[in-house]
Motif scaffolding. Structure first.
Motif, PDB file in Angstrom:
ATOM      1  N   LYS A  16      41.623  34.213  47.075  1.00 28.81           N
ATOM      2  CA  LYS A  16      42.842  34.609  46.371  1.00 28.81           C
ATOM      3  C   LYS A  16      42.546  35.315  45.049  1.00 28.81           C
ATOM      4  O   LYS A  16      43.190  36.308  44.715  1.00 28.81           O
ATOM      5  N   ASP A  17      41.552  34.822  44.304  1.00 28.00           N
ATOM      6  CA  ASP A  17      41.267  35.433  43.003  1.00 28.00           C
ATOM      7  C   ASP A  17      40.768  36.868  43.149  1.00 28.00           C
ATOM      8  O   ASP A  17      41.111  37.733  42.350  1.00 28.00           O
ATOM      9  N   ILE A  18      39.992  37.150  44.179  1.00 31.56           N
ATOM     10  CA  ILE A  18      39.520  38.516  44.409  1.00 31.56           C
ATOM     11  C   ILE A  18      40.693  39.406  44.814  1.00 31.56           C
ATOM     12  O   ILE A  18      40.824  40.535  44.336  1.00 31.56           O
ATOM     13  N   HIS A  19      41.567  38.902  45.660  1.00 32.74           N
ATOM     14  CA  HIS A  19      42.746  39.673  46.071  1.00 32.74           C
ATOM     15  C   HIS A  19      43.618  40.004  44.865  1.00 32.74           C
ATOM     16  O   HIS A  19      44.068  41.143  44.707  1.00 32.74           O
ATOM     17  N   GLU A  20      43.829  39.024  44.012  1.00 30.23           N
ATOM     18  CA  GLU A  20      44.657  39.253  42.818  1.00 30.23           C
ATOM     19  C   GLU A  20      44.015  40.283  41.900  1.00 30.23           C
ATOM     20  O   GLU A  20      44.696  41.149  41.352  1.00 30.23           O
ATOM     21  N   TRP A  21      42.698  40.201  41.717  1.00 26.66           N
ATOM     22  CA  TRP A  21      41.987  41.168  40.889  1.00 26.66           C
ATOM     23  C   TRP A  21      42.094  42.565  41.478  1.00 26.66           C
ATOM     24  O   TRP A  21      42.373  43.532  40.765  1.00 26.66           O
ATOM     25  N   LEU A  22      41.862  42.691  42.791  1.00 22.82           N
ATOM     26  CA  LEU A  22      41.959  43.994  43.452  1.00 22.82           C
ATOM     27  C   LEU A  22      43.358  44.579  43.325  1.00 22.82           C
ATOM     28  O   LEU A  22      43.522  45.765  43.056  1.00 22.82           O
ATOM     29  N   ALA A  23      44.376  43.748  43.527  1.00 22.65           N
ATOM     30  CA  ALA A  23      45.759  44.220  43.445  1.00 22.65           C
ATOM     31  C   ALA A  23      46.076  44.723  42.039  1.00 22.65           C
ATOM     32  O   ALA A  23      46.683  45.789  41.874  1.00 22.65           O
ATOM     33  N   ALA A  24      45.638  43.985  41.020  1.00 28.87           N
ATOM     34  CA  ALA A  24      45.878  44.411  39.634  1.00 28.87           C
ATOM     35  C   ALA A  24      45.116  45.698  39.326  1.00 28.87           C
ATOM     36  O   ALA A  24      45.645  46.611  38.681  1.00 28.87           O
ATOM     37  N   PHE A  25      43.876  45.792  39.791  1.00 31.73           N
ATOM     38  CA  PHE A  25      43.049  46.969  39.583  1.00 31.73           C
ATOM     39  C   PHE A  25      43.677  48.186  40.271  1.00 31.73           C
ATOM     40  O   PHE A  25      43.684  49.286  39.722  1.00 31.73           O
ATOM     41  N   ALA A  26      44.227  47.976  41.455  1.00 34.19           N
ATOM     42  CA  ALA A  26      44.888  49.060  42.191  1.00 34.19           C
ATOM     43  C   ALA A  26      46.105  49.572  41.419  1.00 34.19           C
ATOM     44  O   ALA A  26      46.315  50.779  41.306  1.00 34.19           O
ATOM     45  N   ILE A  27      46.881  48.665  40.876  1.00 33.73           N
ATOM     46  CA  ILE A  27      48.055  49.056  40.092  1.00 33.73           C
ATOM     47  C   ILE A  27      47.632  49.867  38.870  1.00 33.73           C
ATOM     48  O   ILE A  27      48.210  50.907  38.571  1.00 33.73           O
ATOM     49  N   GLU A  28      46.594  49.402  38.173  1.00 31.63           N
ATOM     50  CA  GLU A  28      46.082  50.111  36.994  1.00 31.63           C
ATOM     51  C   GLU A  28      45.644  51.537  37.327  1.00 31.63           C
ATOM     52  O   GLU A  28      45.756  52.430  36.495  1.00 31.63           O
TER      53      GLU A  28
END
Length: 51
Positions: A13-25
């Motif tokens: 979950k933590d990697i998914h959340e990081w990837l999702a935030a990075f994608a938005i940025e």
């Protein structure tokens, strides 16, 4: 993208959340962000192998 291949990956979950935030940025989809990260790493590997 040439001949895309569908791939399912299980992520913590933590990697998914990081990837999702990075994608938005970076104004990318989650898939687009994963591809960008992998392409950059692939390029780094290729330049390392030349040396």
């Amino acid at each position: 993208m040439d001949d895309p291949v569908k791939l399912q990956v299980r992520l913590p979950k933590d990697i998914h959340e990081w990837l999702a935030a990075f994608a938005i940025e970076n104004d990318r989809s989650l898939n687009g962000q994963v591809v960008a990260i992998l392409r950059r790493r692939m390029s780094e590997e290729k330049s390392t192998q030349k040396n």
